[in-house]
Design a protein around this motif. Structure first.
Motif, PDB file in Angstrom:
ATOM      1  N   GLU A 296       7.512   7.184  -1.600  1.00 19.38           N
ATOM      2  CA  GLU A 296       8.721   7.095  -2.423  1.00 19.38           C
ATOM      3  C   GLU A 296       9.446   5.760  -2.209  1.00 19.38           C
ATOM      4  OE1 GLU A 296      12.708   9.821  -3.199  1.00 19.38           O
ATOM      5  OE2 GLU A 296      10.992  10.708  -2.154  1.00 19.38           O
ATOM      6  N   ALA A 297       9.411   5.266  -0.988  1.00 19.78           N
ATOM      7  CA  ALA A 297      10.071   3.983  -0.690  1.00 19.78           C
ATOM      8  C   ALA A 297       9.426   2.841  -1.473  1.00 19.78           C
ATOM      9  CB  ALA A 297      10.026   3.693   0.806  1.00 19.78           C
ATOM     10  N   TRP A 298       8.114   2.911  -1.690  1.00 22.73           N
ATOM     11  CA  TRP A 298       7.436   1.854  -2.437  1.00 22.73           C
ATOM     12  C   TRP A 298       8.040   1.723  -3.838  1.00 22.73           C
ATOM     13  CZ3 TRP A 298       1.416   1.799  -1.475  1.00 22.73           C
ATOM     14  CH2 TRP A 298       1.173   1.812  -0.099  1.00 22.73           C
ATOM     15  N   ASP A 299       8.329   2.857  -4.454  1.00 18.09           N
ATOM     16  CA  ASP A 299       8.885   2.844  -5.806  1.00 18.09           C
ATOM     17  C   ASP A 299      10.293   2.248  -5.829  1.00 18.09           C
ATOM     18  OD1 ASP A 299       6.612   4.035  -6.894  1.00 18.09           O
ATOM     19  OD2 ASP A 299       7.366   6.061  -6.526  1.00 18.09           O
ATOM     20  N   LEU A 300      11.091   2.552  -4.803  1.00 17.98           N
ATOM     21  CA  LEU A 300      12.472   2.067  -4.797  1.00 17.98           C
ATOM     22  C   LEU A 300      12.526   0.545  -4.711  1.00 17.98           C
ATOM     23  CD1 LEU A 300      15.408   2.946  -4.939  1.00 17.98           C
ATOM     24  CD2 LEU A 300      15.445   3.050  -2.441  1.00 17.98           C
ATOM     25  N   PHE A 301      11.581  -0.068  -4.020  1.00 22.64           N
ATOM     26  CA  PHE A 301      11.583  -1.526  -3.911  1.00 22.64           C
ATOM     27  C   PHE A 301      11.460  -2.193  -5.283  1.00 22.64           C
ATOM     28  CE2 PHE A 301      11.108  -0.996   0.606  1.00 22.64           C
ATOM     29  CZ  PHE A 301      11.601  -2.181   1.143  1.00 22.64           C
ATOM     30  N   LYS A 302      10.857  -1.501  -6.249  1.00 21.78           N
ATOM     31  CA  LYS A 302      10.703  -2.063  -7.591  1.00 21.78           C
ATOM     32  C   LYS A 302      12.051  -2.238  -8.284  1.00 21.78           C
ATOM     33  CE  LYS A 302       6.212   0.225  -8.015  1.00 21.78           C
ATOM     34  NZ  LYS A 302       5.480   1.357  -8.647  1.00 21.78           N
ATOM     35  N   GLU A 303      13.076  -1.522  -7.812  1.00 20.55           N
ATOM     36  CA  GLU A 303      14.407  -1.626  -8.409  1.00 20.55           C
ATOM     37  C   GLU A 303      15.206  -2.805  -7.850  1.00 20.55           C
ATOM     38  OE1 GLU A 303      16.601   2.048  -8.425  1.00 20.55           O
ATOM     39  OE2 GLU A 303      14.767   3.249  -8.665  1.00 20.55           O
ATOM     40  N   PHE A 304      14.594  -3.547  -6.913  1.00 20.60           N
ATOM     41  CA  PHE A 304      15.323  -4.653  -6.273  1.00 20.60           C
ATOM     42  C   PHE A 304      14.513  -5.957  -6.331  1.00 20.60           C
ATOM     43  CE2 PHE A 304      17.077  -0.833  -4.412  1.00 20.60           C
ATOM     44  CZ  PHE A 304      18.433  -1.095  -4.406  1.00 20.60           C
ATOM     45  N   PRO A 305      14.319  -6.483  -7.556  1.00 16.95           N
ATOM     46  CA  PRO A 305      13.575  -7.750  -7.675  1.00 16.95           C
ATOM     47  C   PRO A 305      14.309  -8.923  -7.038  1.00 16.95           C
ATOM     48  CG  PRO A 305      14.586  -7.150  -9.775  1.00 16.95           C
ATOM     49  CD  PRO A 305      14.772  -5.972  -8.867  1.00 16.95           C
ATOM     50  N   ASP A 306      15.608  -8.748  -6.772  1.00 19.89           N
ATOM     51  CA  ASP A 306      16.424  -9.821  -6.192  1.00 19.89           C
ATOM     52  C   ASP A 306      16.642  -9.632  -4.692  1.00 19.89           C
ATOM     53  OD1 ASP A 306      17.905  -7.506  -6.655  1.00 19.89           O
ATOM     54  OD2 ASP A 306      19.776  -8.569  -7.064  1.00 19.89           O
ATOM     55  N   LEU A 307      15.809  -8.830  -4.047  1.00 21.84           N
ATOM     56  CA  LEU A 307      16.026  -8.520  -2.632  1.00 21.84           C
ATOM     57  C   LEU A 307      15.846  -9.742  -1.740  1.00 21.84           C
ATOM     58  CD1 LEU A 307      16.792  -6.021  -0.967  1.00 21.84           C
ATOM     59  CD2 LEU A 307      14.347  -5.630  -0.565  1.00 21.84           C
ATOM     60  N   GLY A 308      14.921 -10.635  -2.097  1.00 20.01           N
ATOM     61  CA  GLY A 308      14.748 -11.864  -1.319  1.00 20.01           C
ATOM     62  C   GLY A 308      13.801 -11.732  -0.148  1.00 20.01           C
ATOM     63  N   ILE A 309      13.101 -10.616  -0.050  1.00 20.36           N
ATOM     64  CA  ILE A 309      12.048 -10.446   0.944  1.00 20.36           C
ATOM     65  C   ILE A 309      10.939  -9.641   0.269  1.00 20.36           C
ATOM     66  CG2 ILE A 309      13.137  -8.383   1.941  1.00 20.36           C
ATOM     67  CD1 ILE A 309      11.928  -9.240   4.666  1.00 20.36           C
ATOM     68  N   THR A 310       9.691 -10.006   0.522  1.00 18.72           N
ATOM     69  CA  THR A 310       8.560  -9.397  -0.178  1.00 18.72           C
ATOM     70  C   THR A 310       8.051  -8.169   0.569  1.00 18.72           C
ATOM     71  OG1 THR A 310       7.893 -11.570  -1.011  1.00 18.72           O
ATOM     72  CG2 THR A 310       6.238  -9.802  -1.086  1.00 18.72           C
ATOM     73  N   PRO A 311       8.084  -7.001  -0.077  1.00 17.63           N
ATOM     74  CA  PRO A 311       7.522  -5.821   0.589  1.00 17.63           C
ATOM     75  C   PRO A 311       6.000  -5.880   0.593  1.00 17.63           C
ATOM     76  CG  PRO A 311       8.222  -5.250  -1.637  1.00 17.63           C
ATOM     77  CD  PRO A 311       8.635  -6.682  -1.414  1.00 17.63           C
ATOM     78  N   MET A 312       5.409  -5.427   1.671  1.00 18.29           N
ATOM     79  CA  MET A 312       3.949  -5.325   1.745  1.00 18.29           C
ATOM     80  C   MET A 312       3.591  -3.845   1.809  1.00 18.29           C
ATOM     81  SD  MET A 312       2.800  -8.505   4.224  1.00 18.29           S
ATOM     82  CE  MET A 312       1.121  -8.576   3.589  1.00 18.29           C
ATOM     83  N   PHE A 313       2.915  -3.383   0.773  1.00 16.13           N
ATOM     84  CA  PHE A 313       2.538  -1.981   0.675  1.00 16.13           C
ATOM     85  C   PHE A 313       1.082  -1.844   1.118  1.00 16.13           C
ATOM     86  CE2 PHE A 313       5.543  -2.363  -3.122  1.00 16.13           C
ATOM     87  CZ  PHE A 313       6.656  -2.039  -2.359  1.00 16.13           C
ATOM     88  N   ILE A 314       0.891  -1.372   2.329  1.00 14.71           N
ATOM     89  CA  ILE A 314      -0.459  -1.211   2.878  1.00 14.71           C
ATOM     90  C   ILE A 314      -0.721   0.273   3.057  1.00 14.71           C
ATOM     91  CG2 ILE A 314      -2.012  -1.797   4.781  1.00 14.71           C
ATOM     92  CD1 ILE A 314      -0.208  -4.235   5.314  1.00 14.71           C
ATOM     93  N   TYR A 315      -1.803   0.730   2.466  1.00 14.54           N
ATOM     94  CA  TYR A 315      -2.106   2.155   2.507  1.00 14.54           C
ATOM     95  C   TYR A 315      -2.280   2.647   3.945  1.00 14.54           C
ATOM     96  CZ  TYR A 315      -2.782   2.295  -2.547  1.00 14.54           C
ATOM     97  OH  TYR A 315      -2.586   2.234  -3.899  1.00 14.54           O
TER      98      TYR A 315
END
Length: 379
Positions: A296-315
């Protein structure tokens, strides 16, 4: 390039020695307010810029904006309210007060706002539940009825038994520059490392210059690993299995909220302030029980394109008997019958029963550290 601090500038709310000495000499002229451990740790994180751009506890406008929009009133992303709750404040807006933990003066605060709030709304919007079995919800319902907003200035830190592992954002930024790292990935943890963690960290490290492992120390829920156990376990892992010039271990004191997706964003912001450019978002990141979906957290990051840090989604990593190594669902072609998941619950059971986990689950050196503790878990 090392990330810019959240909001553009690294906050520093530290008093000079002369200012501190003057306030302490005059402390009897201030109203003294008692705060709890979590408040004291939040003050420390505000003062050293871990919570940049916050300069103090949230006022009413920012508090409501965070609840409703997951942003401060100036539109900067912010998902977890950092608030000071008090019972029947005996001061007014504009007053200066001293905040004490036990008998230790922690900070001077300029009171900007005193307001009430709805605990049910607070719990529902932050945790997506009002179930008192959720540790974060339970804590909200035990809070006092008033919130006080305003800027703080640090007077003293709480005693820190892990001071030699503690680095502030200003220090990590200098350290990253000294090492020539431009792309840094952060890994947040409140657990001892197992092979799944190691796999995820090293996969992420292959794409960047450096790895910043940043365990959370402080008050945790029952059953979590004790601080000293986490530190010693990572120490031995670093000694034997990590390149010395590619990874850094440093701690941060922080009280977990267990707010799932919202807290994942908050954790990323904290590491952005340390200078990291990337952040590993784990399975059920900052979750507890079954309150949040595994990704669920992976989806929430999509709502913050201006966060300024890149999420890394590793299975999530698992051991495949057919592959003969740690893999994940994206790279392993084999059926589930060959897969062995690394369960934190199963590992705890084995540790409690003095049973050494197989090497594909946990490094023997790590288990040796853990088993030397009479009880490695929070009671």
């Amino acid at each position: 390039m090392i990330s810019k601090p959240h909001g553009g500038k690294l906050v520093k709310k530290l008093l000079s020695s002369r200012e501190k000495e003057k306030i302490l000499e005059e402390q009897n002229e201030f109203l003294k307010i008692k705060i709890n451990y979590g408040n004291a740790i939040d003050i420390e994180n505000i003062a050293y810029g871990v919570y940049s751009p916050l300069k103090g506890f949230l006022n009413n406008e920012d508090f409501q904006s965070v609840l409703d929009c997951m942003r401060l009133s100036n539109d900067i992303p912010w998902t977890i309210p950092i608030v000071l709750d008090l019972k029947n404040p005996s001061f007014k807006e504009g007053d200066e007060i001293l905040l004490y933990y036990n008998d230790l003066p922690i900070a001077r605060m300029c009171v900007e706002d005193i307001y009430t709030y709805n605990k049910k709304e607070f719990a529902q919007k932050i945790f997506k539940t009002t179930d008192l079995e959720h540790p974060g919800v339970s804590k909200i319902y035990k809070m006092e009825d008033y919130l006080v907003g305003g800027e703080i200035e640090l007077l003293n830190e709480l005693p820190n038994p892990f001071g030699r592992y503690t680095l502030r954002p200003e220090e990590t930024r200098d350290l990253f520059k000294d090492r020539g790292w431009k792309r840094i990935v952060a890994f947040q943890t409140r657990n001892v490392p197992h092979r799944g963690h190691e796999y995820i960290q090293k996969v992420a490290l292959t794409f960047v210059d450096g790895l910043f492992i940043n365990p959370v120390l402080g008050k945790k829920k029952k059953g979590d690993y004790k601080d000293e156990v986490i530190i010693k376990a990572y120490d031995v892992l670093f000694k034997h299995y990590y390149p010395k010039n590619s990874a850094i271990l440093a701690t941060v004191r922080y009280e977990m909220r267990y707010a799932g997706p919202r807290e994942a964003i908050h954790h990323a912001i904290m590491r952005k302030n340390f200078g990291c450019t990337h952040f590993i978002v784990g399975r059920d990141h900052a979750g507890v029980g079954d309150y949040y979906g595994p990704y669920e957290a992976w989806d929430l990051f999509k709502e913050f394109p201006d966060l300024g840090i890149t999420p890394m989604f590793i299975y999530e990593a698992f051991y495949c008997k057919k592959c003969g190594e740690m893999v994940n669902a994206k790279i392993c072609p084999h059926d589930g019958e060959y897969h062995i998941k690394i369960s934190g619950t199963k590992l705890r059971e084995m540790i409690i029963n003095k049973e050494q986990p197989p090497e594909y689950m946990m490094r023997p050196e790590v288990y040796e550290v853990i088993k030397n503790f009479k009880n490695p878990f929070v009671e």
